[in-house]
Design a protein around this motif. Structure first.
Motif, PDB file in Angstrom:
ATOM      1  N   LEU A  15       0.726  -1.319   0.124  1.00  0.00           N
ATOM      2  CA  LEU A  15      -0.036  -0.165   0.097  1.00  0.00           C
ATOM      3  C   LEU A  15       0.849   1.436  -0.048  1.00  0.00           C
ATOM      4  O   LEU A  15       0.631   2.288  -0.617  1.00  0.00           O
ATOM      5  N   CYS A  18       2.119   1.975  -3.531  1.00  0.00           N
ATOM      6  CA  CYS A  18       0.960   2.508  -4.224  1.00  0.00           C
ATOM      7  C   CYS A  18       1.008   4.144  -3.910  1.00  0.00           C
ATOM      8  O   CYS A  18       0.835   4.854  -4.762  1.00  0.00           O
ATOM      9  N   ALA A  19       0.935   4.347  -2.748  1.00  0.00           N
ATOM     10  CA  ALA A  19       1.034   5.800  -2.213  1.00  0.00           C
ATOM     11  C   ALA A  19       2.328   6.498  -2.777  1.00  0.00           C
ATOM     12  O   ALA A  19       2.221   7.692  -3.148  1.00  0.00           O
ATOM     13  N   TRP A  21       3.662   5.965  -5.497  1.00  0.00           N
ATOM     14  CA  TRP A  21       3.558   6.057  -6.790  1.00  0.00           C
ATOM     15  C   TRP A  21       2.520   7.342  -6.908  1.00  0.00           C
ATOM     16  O   TRP A  21       2.675   8.302  -7.864  1.00  0.00           O
ATOM     17  N   LEU A  22       1.545   7.383  -6.362  1.00  0.00           N
ATOM     18  CA  LEU A  22       0.455   8.311  -6.686  1.00  0.00           C
ATOM     19  C   LEU A  22       0.620   9.697  -6.176  1.00  0.00           C
ATOM     20  O   LEU A  22       0.355  10.576  -6.935  1.00  0.00           O
ATOM     21  N   GLY A  87      -5.445  11.703  -8.745  1.00  0.00           N
ATOM     22  CA  GLY A  87      -4.885  10.487  -7.927  1.00  0.00           C
ATOM     23  C   GLY A  87      -5.883   9.776  -7.355  1.00  0.00           C
ATOM     24  O   GLY A  87      -5.761   8.638  -7.218  1.00  0.00           O
ATOM     25  N   LEU A  88      -6.982  10.684  -7.016  1.00  0.00           N
ATOM     26  CA  LEU A  88      -8.377   9.598  -6.454  1.00  0.00           C
ATOM     27  C   LEU A  88      -8.850   8.746  -7.445  1.00  0.00           C
ATOM     28  O   LEU A  88      -9.281   7.563  -7.260  1.00  0.00           O
ATOM     29  N   ALA A  91      -6.611   5.760  -7.879  1.00  0.00           N
ATOM     30  CA  ALA A  91      -6.497   5.059  -7.083  1.00  0.00           C
ATOM     31  C   ALA A  91      -7.716   3.992  -6.858  1.00  0.00           C
ATOM     32  O   ALA A  91      -7.577   2.870  -6.526  1.00  0.00           O
ATOM     33  N   LEU A  94      -7.180   1.344  -9.453  1.00  0.00           N
ATOM     34  CA  LEU A  94      -6.164   0.344  -9.229  1.00  0.00           C
ATOM     35  C   LEU A  94      -7.126  -0.637  -8.206  1.00  0.00           C
ATOM     36  O   LEU A  94      -6.771  -1.671  -8.243  1.00  0.00           O
ATOM     37  N   PHE A  95      -7.776  -0.121  -7.382  1.00  0.00           N
ATOM     38  CA  PHE A  95      -8.770  -0.869  -6.530  1.00  0.00           C
ATOM     39  C   PHE A  95      -9.665  -1.980  -7.133  1.00  0.00           C
ATOM     40  O   PHE A  95      -9.755  -2.824  -7.018  1.00  0.00           O
ATOM     41  N   ALA A 114      -2.780  -4.794  -9.783  1.00  0.00           N
ATOM     42  CA  ALA A 114      -2.554  -3.496  -9.648  1.00  0.00           C
ATOM     43  C   ALA A 114      -1.124  -3.038  -9.869  1.00  0.00           C
ATOM     44  O   ALA A 114      -0.812  -1.974 -10.447  1.00  0.00           O
ATOM     45  N   LEU A 118       0.146  -0.169 -12.423  1.00  0.00           N
ATOM     46  CA  LEU A 118       1.027   0.750 -12.051  1.00  0.00           C
ATOM     47  C   LEU A 118       2.593   0.909 -12.694  1.00  0.00           C
ATOM     48  O   LEU A 118       2.878   1.966 -13.212  1.00  0.00           O
TER      49      LEU A 118
END
Length: 521
Positions: A15, A18-19, A21-22, A87-88, A91, A94-95, A114, A118
């Protein structure tokens, strides 16, 4: 948590990846020339009520961007807060792509999909700018999940909600054609795959399509009341057949969808004898349908190609777990060498920028518009060293597993992106934004004065207004100031003798556009 993930990194670590990256690149810079600035101008005009009623603007992205800008207004500038919407949506995509992979291939495939998504090269820049196509990207991921979950959903409510809700979001995001295509695919799968012929799947499909049609009709009726019924469908994308480029999206997939497409091709090859399964048919048909639909796109571009990454990431997740050891090691070492070399290159450029060594490279940076070459920036150095140390520790913690090649690829690409933001965000911002030009206007033109603009494109004019606070008007209304823009190798237009030139310049390093400021005497 998937066993394969527990063997490599804790779920919290994934996680955090992922953050990492985002978040970097979403905030901390002004709107940049290109798509980022263009979308911001539309948002700014919407928030000020100045957008023309004839403009066809899909509302979903700008609604969310306005909300994120308002919520973060105590901390962030308007453009930074609005950019969080991208970004939202990424995300969210991705989810749901992870949920789709779990539905099609099993629990272990969620993180694989995911990370594969990415790791796609085309998502890196487009996912970090103000980009209305990210709303369609998220909506498509939701619809794919709804379709994939139809055979597994005993009651059908979650599948129907995802399918119908995703279609409504796609409509609001300007993807009417894509929404219809995914609904058609969901209906056609019942005739191709036995898994989709259960009573629960049929019921969920009917509820999903019915709900989407009902809400879609309500939205069309509302738009008709506003005298904008056709703008609801974003039909301008499919008009102007003389400029069609049917092979555009296929031509960019080689780099845009790397490394998802080789993994996807391997998955299709491995499953060629058992192709009548949802895990093969759904992403293959979705990819083929999108490529066929986008062959008629009159305005092709990298932004719109984001949706193509979703089916490729799903197939790539399936291919990752059957990848042979030699191919897996090749992907791993290619990622290490490529991004290791890029990181080394960034540090060399940092040395040239901050230390002036090597001198020839420092001189080249100056010619490219880096205005503070030779200025020591200790915070940039500290951040860069911290990011490099985290990358080394990250690589040392990865153990053998099917996810290892993609973890190394995506983690290393994330490291290079974060390192770029740490070392060069401020120089890039000066190079790519119109803040420096606006500062010249602010310095020379009184706050209450108006500036007549000549040959200044609308997007640039509005960005200059936003940054400078000065009034730029495209017509002669008796202003005492005149701003003229010339293109590359274009002669400066003749102006009347009652104008005196006070300033001439451009964005740092920009050789394509040049501005000339005059005052009336």
């Amino acid at each position: 948590m998937p066993r394969c993930c527990a063997a490599t990194l804790p779920q919290l670590g994934l996680l955090l990846l992922c953050a990492a990256w985002l978040l970097p690149g979403l905030v901390g810079h002004a709107p940049w020339k290109g798509g980022d600035g263009g979308h911001f101008v539309k948002l700014w005009l919407l928030t000020t009520g100045a957008l023309s009623s004839d403009a066809a603007v899909p509302p979903l992205y700008y609604w969310v961007a306005s909300a994120t800008a308002w919520l973060t207004s105590p901390l962030l500038a308007l453009h930074d807060g609005a950019r969080l919407a991208s970004g939202l949506f990424v995300a969210l995509a991705l989810f749901f792509v992870a949920r789709t992979a779990r539905a099609l291939y099993g629990v272990e495939a969620g993180w694989a999909a995911a990370l594969t998504l990415l790791g796609c090269m085309g998502l890196l820049v487009r996912g970090h700018e103000l980009n209305a196509a990210t709303a369609q990207f998220a909506a498509a991921a939701i619809m794919l999940y709804g379709i994939a979950n139809l055979p597994r959903d005993a009651r059908g409510w979650s599948s129907a909600g995802a399918l119908g809700g995703g279609a409504v979001l796609m409509l609001l995001a300007g993807g009417t054609a894509e929404a219809v295509m995914f609904l058609v695919i969901a209906a056609l799968l019942q005739g191709v795959l036995e898994d989709y012929r259960t009573p629960a799947a049929r019921r969920a499909l009917a509820w999903g399509i019915g709900g989407a049609l009902l809400v879609g009709a309500a939205w069309v009726a509302f738009s008709a009341v506003q005298d904008r019924p056709w703008h609801t469908f974003s039909l301008q994308r499919w008009q102007g057949g003389d400029g069609l480029h049917p092979g555009y999206y296929l031509s960019i997939l080689g780099w845009y969808a790397w490394p998802a497409w080789p993994l996807a091709a391997w998955a299709v090859y491995r499953g060629r004898r058992q192709w009548r399964t949802p895990g093969t048919v759904l992403p293959v048909v979705a990819l083929a349908g999108l490529l066929g639909l986008y062959a008629f796109d009159a305005q092709p571009g990298e932004e719109q190609g984001l949706i193509l990454l979703l089916p490729l990431a799903l197939l790539g997740a399936a291919g990752l777990f059957t990848l042979r050891r030699g191919a897996a090691n090749a992907l791993l070492w290619f990622g290490l060498m490529l991004f290791g070399f890029l990181a080394l290159l960034l540090w060399v450029y940092w040395s040239a920028h901050d230390l002036g060594t090597p001198a020839r490279l420092a001189a080249r940076l100056t010619r490219l518009g880096m205005t503070e070459v030779g200025t020591w920036r200790p915070w940039a150095l500290a951040l860069g060293l911290a990011v490099t140390l985290v990358w080394v520790l990250f690589l040392s913690r990865i153990e053998r597993s099917p996810l290892r090649p993609m973890l190394v690829w995506t983690g290393s690409m994330t490291f290079v992106w974060v390192l770029l933001m740490a070392l060069f965000l401020a120089p890039l911002d000066r190079r790519l934004s119109y803040v420096s030009v606006a500062a010249e206007l602010t310095k020379r033109v009184p706050a209450v004065a108006c500036i007549q603009s000549h040959q200044v494109r609308s997007e640039q004019r509005l960005l200059l207004i936003y940054h400078s606070g000065r009034q730029l008007v495209p017509a002669d209304v008796g202003c005492d100031w005149l701003l003229v823009e010339t293109r590359r190798r274009e002669a400066e237009p003749h102006v009347a003798d009652d104008w005196i030139k006070l300033w001439e310049g451009a964005r740092p390093g920009d050789r394509s556009d040049r501005f000339h400021l005059y005052a009336r005497h």
